[in-house]
Design a protein around this motif. Structure first.
Motif, PDB file in Angstrom:
ATOM      1  N   HIS A  70       0.725  -1.073   0.097  1.00 25.61           N
ATOM      2  CA  HIS A  70      -0.071   0.055   0.044  1.00 25.61           C
ATOM      3  C   HIS A  70       0.979   1.242  -0.164  1.00 25.61           C
ATOM      4  O   HIS A  70       2.136   0.984   0.277  1.00 25.61           O
ATOM      5  CB  HIS A  70      -0.941  -0.125   1.276  1.00 25.61           C
ATOM      6  CG  HIS A  70      -1.705  -1.241   1.376  1.00 25.61           C
ATOM      7  ND1 HIS A  70      -2.909  -1.445   0.936  1.00 25.61           N
ATOM      8  CD2 HIS A  70      -1.448  -2.421   2.036  1.00 25.61           C
ATOM      9  CE1 HIS A  70      -3.275  -2.457   1.175  1.00 25.61           C
ATOM     10  NE2 HIS A  70      -2.553  -3.224   1.917  1.00 25.61           N
ATOM     11  N   MET A  91      -9.689   2.891   0.094  1.00 23.43           N
ATOM     12  CA  MET A  91      -8.860   2.931   1.332  1.00 23.43           C
ATOM     13  C   MET A  91      -8.397   4.175   1.587  1.00 23.43           C
ATOM     14  O   MET A  91      -7.192   4.896   1.644  1.00 23.43           O
ATOM     15  CB  MET A  91      -7.633   1.950   0.700  1.00 23.43           C
ATOM     16  CG  MET A  91      -6.725   1.574   2.234  1.00 23.43           C
ATOM     17  SD  MET A  91      -5.750   0.286   1.862  1.00 23.43           S
ATOM     18  CE  MET A  91      -4.542   0.362   2.910  1.00 23.43           C
ATOM     19  N   HIS A 143      -9.235  -0.844  -3.312  1.00 19.24           N
ATOM     20  CA  HIS A 143      -8.081   0.176  -3.080  1.00 19.24           C
ATOM     21  C   HIS A 143      -8.712   1.771  -3.268  1.00 19.24           C
ATOM     22  O   HIS A 143      -8.143   2.399  -2.275  1.00 19.24           O
ATOM     23  CB  HIS A 143      -7.235   0.023  -4.468  1.00 19.24           C
ATOM     24  CG  HIS A 143      -6.470   1.030  -4.876  1.00 19.24           C
ATOM     25  ND1 HIS A 143      -5.539   1.738  -4.024  1.00 19.24           N
ATOM     26  CD2 HIS A 143      -6.586   1.970  -5.694  1.00 19.24           C
ATOM     27  CE1 HIS A 143      -4.882   2.807  -4.758  1.00 19.24           C
ATOM     28  NE2 HIS A 143      -5.537   2.943  -5.634  1.00 19.24           N
ATOM     29  N   GLU A 182      -1.417   3.096  -4.087  1.00 18.52           N
ATOM     30  CA  GLU A 182      -0.886   1.878  -4.579  1.00 18.52           C
ATOM     31  C   GLU A 182      -1.801   0.768  -4.855  1.00 18.52           C
ATOM     32  O   GLU A 182      -2.525   0.444  -3.636  1.00 18.52           O
ATOM     33  CB  GLU A 182       0.247   1.174  -3.768  1.00 18.52           C
ATOM     34  CG  GLU A 182       0.784  -0.040  -4.286  1.00 18.52           C
ATOM     35  CD  GLU A 182       1.786   0.438  -5.481  1.00 18.52           C
ATOM     36  OE1 GLU A 182       2.793   1.360  -5.268  1.00 18.52           O
ATOM     37  OE2 GLU A 182       1.917  -0.352  -6.493  1.00 18.52           O
ATOM     38  N   TYR A 183      -2.315   0.437  -6.172  1.00 20.07           N
ATOM     39  CA  TYR A 183      -3.384  -0.540  -6.214  1.00 20.07           C
ATOM     40  C   TYR A 183      -3.138  -1.647  -5.650  1.00 20.07           C
ATOM     41  O   TYR A 183      -2.287  -2.351  -5.544  1.00 20.07           O
ATOM     42  CB  TYR A 183      -3.544  -0.742  -7.909  1.00 20.07           C
ATOM     43  CG  TYR A 183      -4.570  -1.634  -7.895  1.00 20.07           C
ATOM     44  CD1 TYR A 183      -5.810  -1.012  -7.957  1.00 20.07           C
ATOM     45  CD2 TYR A 183      -4.528  -2.810  -8.369  1.00 20.07           C
ATOM     46  CE1 TYR A 183      -7.110  -1.524  -7.989  1.00 20.07           C
ATOM     47  CE2 TYR A 183      -5.794  -3.610  -8.626  1.00 20.07           C
ATOM     48  CZ  TYR A 183      -6.974  -3.172  -8.544  1.00 20.07           C
ATOM     49  OH  TYR A 183      -8.106  -3.671  -8.453  1.00 20.07           O
ATOM     50  N   CYS A 184      -4.134  -2.084  -4.660  1.00 23.23           N
ATOM     51  CA  CYS A 184      -3.990  -2.965  -3.527  1.00 23.23           C
ATOM     52  C   CYS A 184      -5.085  -3.989  -3.802  1.00 23.23           C
ATOM     53  O   CYS A 184      -5.527  -4.746  -2.760  1.00 23.23           O
ATOM     54  CB  CYS A 184      -3.779  -2.472  -2.300  1.00 23.23           C
ATOM     55  SG  CYS A 184      -5.238  -1.369  -1.792  1.00 23.23           S
ATOM     56  N   CYS A 227      -4.726   5.730  -0.378  1.00 27.20           N
ATOM     57  CA  CYS A 227      -3.686   4.654  -0.570  1.00 27.20           C
ATOM     58  C   CYS A 227      -3.422   4.862  -2.262  1.00 27.20           C
ATOM     59  O   CYS A 227      -4.553   4.992  -3.003  1.00 27.20           O
ATOM     60  CB  CYS A 227      -4.479   3.354  -0.442  1.00 27.20           C
ATOM     61  SG  CYS A 227      -3.401   2.072  -0.906  1.00 27.20           S
TER      62      CYS A 227
HETATM   63 CU1  CUA Z   1      -4.177   0.023  -0.067  1.00 30.44          CU
HETATM   64 CU2  CUA Z   1      -4.411   0.638  -2.534  1.00 30.44          CU
END
Ligand code: CUA
Length: 332
Positions: free
Chosen positions: A147, A215, A212, A206-208, A204
């Protein structure tokens, strides 16, 4: 004047940290420099196309040779400009990675799909609370995937990586008139009201996974004396609560609420409505159970991938086995 007003509102968010002015300055320098060269180069192309166009069929260009002066010019000037950008950028980068000594330390835990922030006295919150105009060091890690904690107003972004600890720091710059008398964060049962704070967004970056984009949380900036009080209260929040109240609080604090609905709404994870005492079906041929009991719920908290509810995929939730036993009991 007008361009700077437009720029603040269109290209850059509010600026609220010590590093933000340098970041913005360099951003605008590169933006205006690029604009200048786009106009210059495109303008010359159009001008040359007209000036040197072929006027009749016998119009032949002379053989081209090189021009040392011209080649030196277009090599040396861009080199100087790029070195200047590098030096300003690198100095800004060094400022961002070198925390001053004596900064306040907060631990950041990222997980699919929530943030939790832990303070030196053991207090935990799902928003980041910081004292205004004070250096704060964040130590970031993740329970599952990568993340990235991003605070646009502070121009701060740092990855939270499973299995390692990353550090970043910032010092907010919040003018007195930016503090709002009362700010409510969250909706419904989760709503919390804070007095005399300045609130900024956290993303967030960062693709998680599927949630996502949800987040999200906030930085809540308190005046330094209010922050001391907040942290003390937050550290004592769980003391003296009944198991049910404590469970409710932990359900929010640990981000469970972001994936598991309690009203039957389907989501990324199974709803918790009508689980206890009801039948549960599993995937992968795992035998169903007739009545979910405390043991099943505990297993789902400490080892979520042991049995996957039919229709859901494994790996969406990470284990909460690291919570103190009384907190797991309260959640159950
Ligand atoms: Cu955690 Cu995107």
């Amino acid at each position: 004047m007008i361009t700077s007003i437009l720029a603040q509102s269109i290209w850059q968010p509010e600026s609220a940290s010590t590093v933000a002015p340098t970041v913005d300055w360099l951003f605008y320098f590169i933006l205006y420099l690029s604009t200048f060269f786009v106009v210059l180069i495109a303008g010359l192309m159009v001008y040359f196309a007209i000036r040197f166009r072929r006027k009749d069929p016998n119009d032949m260009p002379e053989g081209m040779t090189h021009s040392t002066a011209l080649e030196l010019t277009w090599t040396v000037i861009p080199t100087i400009i790029l070195m200047f950008i590098f030096v300003v950028g690198f100095r800004g980068y060094l400022d961002m990675v070198q925390p001053p000594s004596g900064a306040y330390e907060i631990t950041v835990n990222a997980q699919k799909w929530s943030w939790s922030f832990e303070y030196p006295n053991g207090a935990v919150s799902s928003e980041l609370h910081v004292p205004a105009n004070t250096p704060v060091i964040l130590t970031l890690t993740s329970k599952d995937v990568i993340h990235s904690l991003y605070v646009p107003a502070f121009r701060t972004k740092k990855d939270a990586v499973p299995g390692r600890y990353n550090k970043t720091w910032f010092q907010s710059v919040v003018p007195d008139d930016r503090f709002e008398p009362s700010v409510t964060i969250g909706e419904g049962d989760d709503a919390q009201t804070f007095n005399d704070v300045a609130v900024y967004d956290i993303y967030c970056a960062e693709y998680c996974g599927t949630q996502h984009s949800k987040m999200l949380t906030h930085v809540v900036v308190h005046k330094p004396e209010d922050f001391v009080k907040w942290v003390k209260d937050a550290g004592n929040r769980l003391k003296g609560l009944s198991p049910v109240e404590m469970g409710r609080e932990l359900f929010k604090q640990n981000g469970c609420v972001n994936c598991h609905s309690t009203d039957g709404t389907p989501g990324t994870c199974p709803t918790l409505k009508d689980v206890y005492g009801h039948a549960v079906q599993f995937s992968n041929g795992v035998p169903p159970i007739d009545k979910a009991d405390e043991n099943y719920i505990r297993e789902s908290i400490v080892d979520p991938n042991a049995r996957i509810v039919r229709g859901y995929s494994p790996g969406a939730m990470s284990s909460f086995a690291n919570l103190p036993p009384e907190q797991i009991d309260a959640l159950v």
